[in-house]
Write an enzyme that holds these catalytic residues in place. Structure first.
Site, PDB file in Angstrom:
ATOM      1  N   GLU A 138      66.041  44.640  58.014  1.00  0.00           N
ATOM      2  CA  GLU A 138      67.004  45.508  57.856  1.00  0.00           C
ATOM      3  C   GLU A 138      67.245  45.470  56.138  1.00  0.00           C
ATOM      4  O   GLU A 138      68.822  45.387  56.127  1.00  0.00           O
ATOM      5  CB  GLU A 138      68.011  45.588  58.261  1.00  0.00           C
ATOM      6  CG  GLU A 138      67.369  45.842  60.401  1.00  0.00           C
ATOM      7  CD  GLU A 138      69.107  46.281  60.895  1.00  0.00           C
ATOM      8  OE1 GLU A 138      70.465  45.575  60.925  1.00  0.00           O
ATOM      9  OE2 GLU A 138      68.749  46.305  62.118  1.00  0.00           O
ATOM     10  N   GLU A 183      63.852  47.384  67.308  1.00  0.00           N
ATOM     11  CA  GLU A 183      64.469  46.603  67.652  1.00  0.00           C
ATOM     12  C   GLU A 183      64.952  48.342  67.582  1.00  0.00           C
ATOM     13  O   GLU A 183      65.440  49.077  67.855  1.00  0.00           O
ATOM     14  CB  GLU A 183      65.482  46.574  66.902  1.00  0.00           C
ATOM     15  CG  GLU A 183      65.995  45.024  65.924  1.00  0.00           C
ATOM     16  CD  GLU A 183      66.397  44.400  65.157  1.00  0.00           C
ATOM     17  OE1 GLU A 183      68.149  44.422  65.120  1.00  0.00           O
ATOM     18  OE2 GLU A 183      66.673  43.110  64.234  1.00  0.00           O
TER      19      GLU A 183
END
Ligand code: AHR
Length: 496
Positions: free
Chosen positions: A175, A294
């Site tokens: 991320e 995720e």
């Protein structure tokens, strides 16, 4: 309750693509009680001689995870992997900034590899692109995958592992588009750093597969430009591009929430278009696939600050029936998009944002444990392109949506097929004809169903089995057609 009718046409020759086994992966992060008190808990009566929880291992085996991503997550971007190897007594205690917790480093890379071997699952490691350098990333590949004879490989051997671990899948950061990330980078900085890390990592081991960081969700202001630029820069050096997404019924609007598949599909479609655009622009013969590494329902307990405790209770989300039906749709989307989506990891496998919770001596399986277990054990071979004719209902967020969300698989090798159906209606049972258009199955092997009348029904420590999947009796096939009355708020898995 009213009744309506639907038809699902199934042809085993009409395929979407091969179902990658890695779609049934998980994610384990040094966050809250996922590693400590989840996977690794020497104080538990269920711990084995290495501190791993036997009961947790058994539940994870039931779910047949094919890969597990580790060690983070936001944790990854501040992690020095050298802290987690070598004699446990000499490992440093650190203040961990992502979750504001104390990290004891008693569990690290080698313990994780041992855990994966016990589970017979592929390890997927991440390299730190926040505080870490491209040299640190390359060193970790050498530590894990190089034969003895050089510094980091010999270090591994001195830690008791003479043979290389042979880790195949590697995430190049986590991320990095998010301002919350330790060492967050803008897209040009990340793309160049990821490309250079990727080159060094693959020079150590050309057989590894790399995953570049994609958008953290489809609401990011940089989405999908982040993905385009990263892919244009890294295309020849990476094999997969990641996507992350957490769903939730934040507006308490169950009809829209129960139609979340529409959003999941749109997210994949945009990134799939981005992949095609970049491939064409680069005149490349090579493909890059998507890794949804995720995904999960997460909106009720978003606690993320550990108050500098060891293994604090963080984000221990409790799941109900509607959450389980959203999970089932997510898995349906994985099958329907399996031509471009090759890896998926549910975040996370125990305690943190997880359908599996522990106490020192107990284990709770929540509602959404069951759809994952059924699909990961039944979906094999190729996903089928179905024709579904189902009544529709109106949703605030997505307009008219079919009452049924469906996917199917067929495995040529075993001659086994499976159909997975969510009835997302809160009030209508749907009498559904499953019509096999070619090669009618000889028998219906088994049918499992998770159903209820209350969208908010949850399994609790007091009532752990309130909502579980139950086997239901299979009606006879009638001239190539199986007719099922699917109750509202249900997930049904049919194996033929
Ligand atoms: O899974 C919890 C966190 O969610 C991860 O650390 C991060 O990558 C995401 O924002």
């Amino acid at each position: 309750m009213t009744n309506s009718a639907a038809k699902i046409y199934i042809d085993r020759h009409r395929t979407i693509g091969e179902i990658s086994p890695l779609l049934f992966g998980g994610f384990a992060e040094h966050m809250g009680r996922c590693i400590y008190e989840g996977i690794y808990d020497p104080a538990s009566p269920h711990a084995d001689e290495t501190g791993l929880r036997r009961d947790v291992l058994a539940a994870l085996r039931e779910q047949q995870y094919t890969t597990i991503r580790y060690p983070g997550g936001n944790f990854l971007s501040g992690y020095n992997w050298l802290d987690g190897v070598g004699p446990q007594a000499q490992r440093p205690r650190r203040r961990e900034l992502a979750w504001q917790s104390i990290e004891t480093n008693q569990f690290g890379t080698n313990e994780f590899i041992d855990f994966c071997r016990l589970l017979e699952t592929q390890p997927m490691l991440g390299v730190n692109m926040g505080t870490g350098t491209i040299q640190d990333a390359a060193n970790l590949v050498e530590y894990c995958n190089a034969p003895m004879g050089t510094y980091y490989a010999d270090l591994r051997a001195s830690h008791g592992y003479r043979e290389p671990h042979g880790v195949k899948y590697w995430c190049v950061g986590n991320e990095m588009d998010g301002p919350w990330q330790i060492g967050h980078l803008d897209v040009d900085e990340y793309a160049r750093k990821a490309r250079e890390a990727a080159k060094m990592m693959k020079w150590h081991d050309p057989s590894i597969k790399l995953i570049s960081c994609g958008s953290s969700n489809d609401r990011m202001p940089t989405y999908p430009e982040w993905d385009r630029v990263t892919l244009e820069t890294c295309w020849e050096h990476v094999d997969y591009h990641s996507m992350h997404y957490y769903a939730g019924n934040r507006d308490d609007d169950s009809p829209s929430y129960l139609a979340s598949a529409a959003q999941f599909e749109a997210f994949v479609d945009t990134l799939s278009g981005t992949l095609r655009y970049v491939k064409a622009k680069r005149r490349s013969a090579k493909d890059v696939y998507l890794s949804w590494d995720e995904w999960q329902v997460w909106y009720k307990d978003t606690s993320g600050r550990g108050g500098w405790g060891e293994a604090p209770h963080l984000s221990e989300e409790m799941y109900n029936l509607e959450d389980a039906l959203v999970v089932a749709q997510w898995l349906n989307v994985f099958l329907r998009k399996c031509d471009v989506l090759k890896i998926a990891c549910v975040a996370q496998i125990v305690n943190v944002i997880s359908w599996l919770h522990t106490t020192t001596d107990g284990l709770l399986k929540q509602t959404s444990f069951y759809p994952f277990m059924l699909m990961s054990t039944m979906a094999r071979g190729h996903a089928l392109d179905l024709l579904v004719q189902a009544p529709q209902h109106e949703t605030k967020k997505y307009g008219p949506m079919p009452l049924l969300d469906v996917s199917a698989s067929y495995d040529e090798a075993t001659g086994t097929g499976a159909v997975f159906i969510v009835n997302r209606s809160q009030s209508e049972a749907v009498v559904t004809d499953l019509i096999w258009q070619s090669e009618v199955p000889q028998t219906v092997k088994e049918i499992w169903q998770l159903a209820g009348t209350d969208v908010k029904a949850a399994n609790t420590w007091q009532q752990p089995d309130l909502t579980t999947a139950k086997q239901i009796s299979a009606p006879a096939l009638n001239d190539g057609t199986l007719t099922l009355n699917l109750p509202p708020l249900s997930f049904t898995a049919i194996q033929v």
